[in-house]
Design an enzyme around this catalytic site. Structure first.
Site, short mmCIF file in Angstrom:
data_model
loop_
_atom_site.label_atom_id
_atom_site.label_comp_id
_atom_site.label_asym_id
_atom_site.label_seq_id
_atom_site.Cartn_x
_atom_site.Cartn_y
_atom_site.Cartn_z
N ASP A 180 0.88 -1.17 0.00
CA ASP A 180 0.00 0.00 0.00
C ASP A 180 0.91 1.22 0.00
O ASP A 180 2.14 1.08 0.15
CB ASP A 180 -0.92 0.01 1.24
CG ASP A 180 -2.27 0.67 0.93
OD1 ASP A 180 -2.26 1.85 0.51
OD2 ASP A 180 -3.30 0.01 1.08
N HIS A 257 -3.84 2.22 -4.74
CA HIS A 257 -3.10 2.08 -3.47
C HIS A 257 -1.64 1.70 -3.75
O HIS A 257 -1.08 0.87 -3.04
CB HIS A 257 -3.75 0.99 -2.60
CG HIS A 257 -5.00 1.47 -1.91
ND1 HIS A 257 -4.99 2.20 -0.75
CD2 HIS A 257 -6.31 1.31 -2.23
CE1 HIS A 257 -6.24 2.48 -0.37
NE2 HIS A 257 -7.05 1.95 -1.27
N GLU A 313 -10.78 1.05 -4.59
CA GLU A 313 -10.60 2.50 -4.49
C GLU A 313 -9.66 3.12 -5.53
O GLU A 313 -8.89 4.01 -5.20
CB GLU A 313 -10.12 2.86 -3.07
CG GLU A 313 -11.11 2.41 -2.02
CD GLU A 313 -10.72 2.82 -0.60
OE1 GLU A 313 -11.51 3.51 0.03
OE2 GLU A 313 -9.63 2.44 -0.13
N TRP A 379 -16.71 -5.63 0.93
CA TRP A 379 -16.35 -4.76 2.07
C TRP A 379 -17.23 -3.54 2.16
O TRP A 379 -17.50 -3.05 3.24
CB TRP A 379 -14.87 -4.37 2.00
CG TRP A 379 -14.50 -3.38 0.93
CD1 TRP A 379 -14.29 -3.64 -0.39
CD2 TRP A 379 -14.27 -1.98 1.09
NE1 TRP A 379 -13.95 -2.50 -1.06
CE2 TRP A 379 -13.91 -1.46 -0.17
CE3 TRP A 379 -14.31 -1.12 2.19
CZ2 TRP A 379 -13.63 -0.10 -0.38
CZ3 TRP A 379 -14.02 0.23 2.00
CH2 TRP A 379 -13.68 0.73 0.72
N THR A 455 -4.47 -0.68 9.64
CA THR A 455 -3.64 -0.26 10.77
C THR A 455 -3.14 1.19 10.70
O THR A 455 -2.12 1.50 11.30
CB THR A 455 -2.45 -1.22 10.93
OG1 THR A 455 -1.70 -1.22 9.71
CG2 THR A 455 -2.91 -2.63 11.24
C1 ACM Z 1 -10.86 -1.31 1.72
O1 ACM Z 1 -11.23 -1.14 2.88
N1 ACM Z 1 -10.42 -0.30 0.99
C2 ACM Z 1 -10.90 -2.63 1.10
#
Ligand code: ACM
Length: 675
Positions: A180, A257, A313, A379, A455
């Protein structure tokens, strides 16, 4: 004779089994088997399982010895059998205890391992193991936890410690979010800059990095914070997990990301400018070459059926102007950037499939057409998952409102800073991943459930454990136990005990016994003069946070610690709340008040001005009250009541709350209480 036998039959005294997750079927008989230092065990299973289980039992607190001598008493016998009456899951087991000892039978080594976990939990209660027969199997095949090791990096030994505990509660997947913006965490031999550079930051704490200039630094820089797993270390982890029947699933994020990759290798972004983009350039063949090379090394390390490619995203903005992306869209006949994302996902799926693996991705992989064999991790609520199963594809449920362990687990003022939300243990436990509305075949496609720990706000290992436990154990019971066997009261009692045990074992769980619980206002409905009365909206509420629509502000229900509980109504249009309540007749009133909340992270602010007025005709209003409030950005989650008290008369009550010029964002209120 029969009568006689029956009258002689012993009355069975049923005990209480304190095993988590709760087992499917338990039959009690009278008597106990005394486990002691002379008890021996034997494992009859394929070689690899035999070796695993033997080492595991020898190292276990049971303090027993291995013996291959057949028969005899004081024995624990583990045996893989070709069939077990009525058992369909290869992870199920039958555990029987009688005067000779304990017998665990299963269709696989994993099943034996889960029987052993049940025995370990029983033995932790008492070395007198009751005569019992347990038949147990999982509700879901996929029982997962995700740990984000990018925002903060946690060492190999720490991950092993969590694997020990996850296995004890019959979790069988550990999904590692390895890449990420905040750091790349896996050695890739072909691309050394990913770990010489993109794994390191001058700031240890994500929030300082994020609020600062978001730069990376060389590993050799004295300021360097972070880290990565070498391939050898990761192999060791994969093997360690496999011995506990846990599969580690790697996640390599694409197309978004990926700021860290695109700074280490800027030629893979649309602009080729470092520190500029989060999305790979989907028009560039070099990007596919890079990703495939990375995945080749990943597949060498991880035997997992699933490789997670993220997919969430994507901003997609640069694709709209990038020459290569536009040329790709034209050539492939893609009508928009969503289809360009699908193009990438489909292509990566083909690549993974050609290597015998399956693609797993966040639910955005549905946008622009789902890849044909992909499994969707839902999600953003459950919608994506339900759409996938209706299309005949497998899904893993991981909706934010039940499964995101980065939210507050208790009153925010009592907790270390979290990303927001409010997800107490009871809410995790209340989750049922299979809605009744699905057909039987659709239900089958709900492959499992997973909890995620992102986190950003979890800088230390102690803090990881604090966020995980006991909530992760509630999820383990959601994942393993039959819905009809689950009871919150019973689980809560066990969870209190588990928290004490975890502390003794050196974990750092949340202190459940001192839980404060939801905001007191949310615990019971409120009676008042406007209850059930009609509300006219001069400015509409925000459709993203409608709560209970037009009845929200007079339904007597007040919101809890977070705006996502569907009791708080959001307002963004013209940055205001402006509503008129019709009390239906002229009424003497003595107070009008409403609560607002402030959580600056997601741009939720208090109003800067509140005006309350009354009217008898609904046209001409008299202002009763006007107050200004100075809105200040802070790190707290706060609540404030804005109201008037006095004496007035009227049929219509108008409540206006205006956002400040400086902090627009969202206003949230839950009820306008009129007395
Ligand atoms: C996510 O929470 N962006 C998978």
């Amino acid at each position: 004779m029969l009568m006689n036998q029956m009258s002689c039959a012993e009355k069975v005294v049923e005990g209480k089994l304190s095993v988590t997750p709760v087992s499917s079927e338990v039959k009690w008989h009278n008597g106990v088997f005394k486990l002691n230092s002379s008890t021996t065990f034997t494992v009859d299973a394929p070689e690899i399982d035999k070796s695993n289980l033997t080492s595991y039992l020898l190292a276990s607190p049971l303090n027993i010895k291995s013996s291959d001598i057949e028969g005899g008493d004081n024995r624990i016998v583990l045996k893989v059998v070709p069939s077990l009456d009525g058992m369909t899951s290869s992870e199920g087991y039958r555990l029987s205890v009688d005067r000779k000892g304990v017998k665990i039978e299963a269709l696989s080594g994993a099943g034996l391992f889960y029987g052993v976990q049940t025995l370990l939990q029983m033995a932790a209660e008492s070395s007198d193991i009751p005569f019992i027969e347990i038949k147990d199997e999982p509700r879901f095949q996929y029982r997962g936890m995700m740990l984000d090791v990018s925002r903060h990096f946690y060492g190999k030994e720490f991950v092993k410690k969590q694997i020990d505990l996850l296995a004890y509660y019959k979790i069988n997947r550990l999904h590692l979010h390895l890449t990420d913006a905040a750091g790349w965490r896996l050695e890739i031999k072909k691309y050394p800059r990913l770990t010489e550079f993109a794994a390191w930051r001058p700031q240890a704490v994500w929030k300082e990095w994020w609020n600062g200039d978001r730069k990376y630094c060389e590993q050799s820089d004295p300021r360097a914070q972070g880290g990565f797993y070498t391939q050898d270390e990761m192999r060791e982890l994969v093997e360690y997990a496999a011995q506990k029947y846990i599969t580690i699933i790697p996640e390599i994020e694409m197309p978004a990301h990926s700021e860290e990759v695109l700074t280490a290798y800027p030629e893979l972004s649309c602009t080729h400018v470092p520190y500029k983009q989060a999305d790979f350039c989907v028009g560039n063949e070099k990007v596919f070459e890079f990703l495939e090379n990375v995945l080749l090394e990943v597949m060498e390390i991880f035997p997992s059926e699933y490789i997670h490619i993220g997919g969430d995203e994507a901003g997609k903005a640069s694709w709209k102007t990038c020459k290569l992306c536009q040329a790709r869209m034209k050539k492939e006949g893609l009508k928009d950037v969503n289809e360009l994302q699908s193009y990438m996902i489909h292509r990566m799926e083909k690549f993974l499939n050609s290597h015998g693996r399956n693609l797993l991705g966040w639910d955005e992989i549905l946008e622009g057409g789902l890849a044909p064999n992909a499994t969707v991790m839902s999600w953003r609520g459950t919608e994506g998952g339900l759409k996938a199963v209706k299309a005949g594809q497998k899904t893993i449920m991981s909706p934010g409102q039940y499964c995101y362990l980065d939210g507050y687990q208790d009153a925010p003022y009592s907790q270390p800073e979290a990303i927001g939300g409010y997800l107490p243990l009871s809410k995790v436990y209340s989750y049922n991943p299979v809605p009744d509305s699905l057909s039987a075949s659709e239900k089958e496609l709900i492959y499992g459930v997973q909890a995620n720990l992102w986190t950003e706000y979890v800088p230390t290992e102690e803090h990881v454990e604090y966020m995980l436990y006991p909530r992760m154990i509630a999820l383990a019971e959601v994942a393993w136990s039959k819905q009809e066997n689950r009871s919150w009261d019973d689980f809560h009692t066990r969870a209190l005990k588990i928290v004490d045990e975890l502390k003794q074992k050196g974990y750092n769980p949340f202190d459940l016994k001192n839980e404060i619980g939801n905001r007191k206002e949310a615990q019971a409905p409120v009676e008042h003069l406007a209850l059930g009365k009609k509300v006219k909206y001069n400015a509409p509420y925000w459709e993203n946070y409608p709560a209970n629509g037009e009845s929200t502000l007079t339904d007597g229900l007040r919101g809890g610690w977070n705006y996502n509980d569907q009791l708080w109504q959001g307002f963004v249009t013209k940055n205001r709340v402006d509503v008129v309540i019709d009390l239906e007749k002229d009424t003497e009133i003595h107070s009008v008040a409403a609560d607002f909340m402030q959580i600056c992270g997601p741009e939720v602010f208090m109003p800067a001005k509140v005006i309350i007025s009354v009217s008898s005709d609904g046209e001409n209003f008299t202002v009763l009250f006007e107050i200004d409030h100075e809105v200040v950005r802070d790190d707290e989650v706060s609540f404030k009541n804005f109201g008037w008290t006095g004496t007035a008369n009227g049929r219509y009550v108008r409540y206006q709350a205006l956002a400040s010029d400086k902090f627009g964002g969202v206003l949230f209120t839950d009820e306008i209480v009129v007395r």
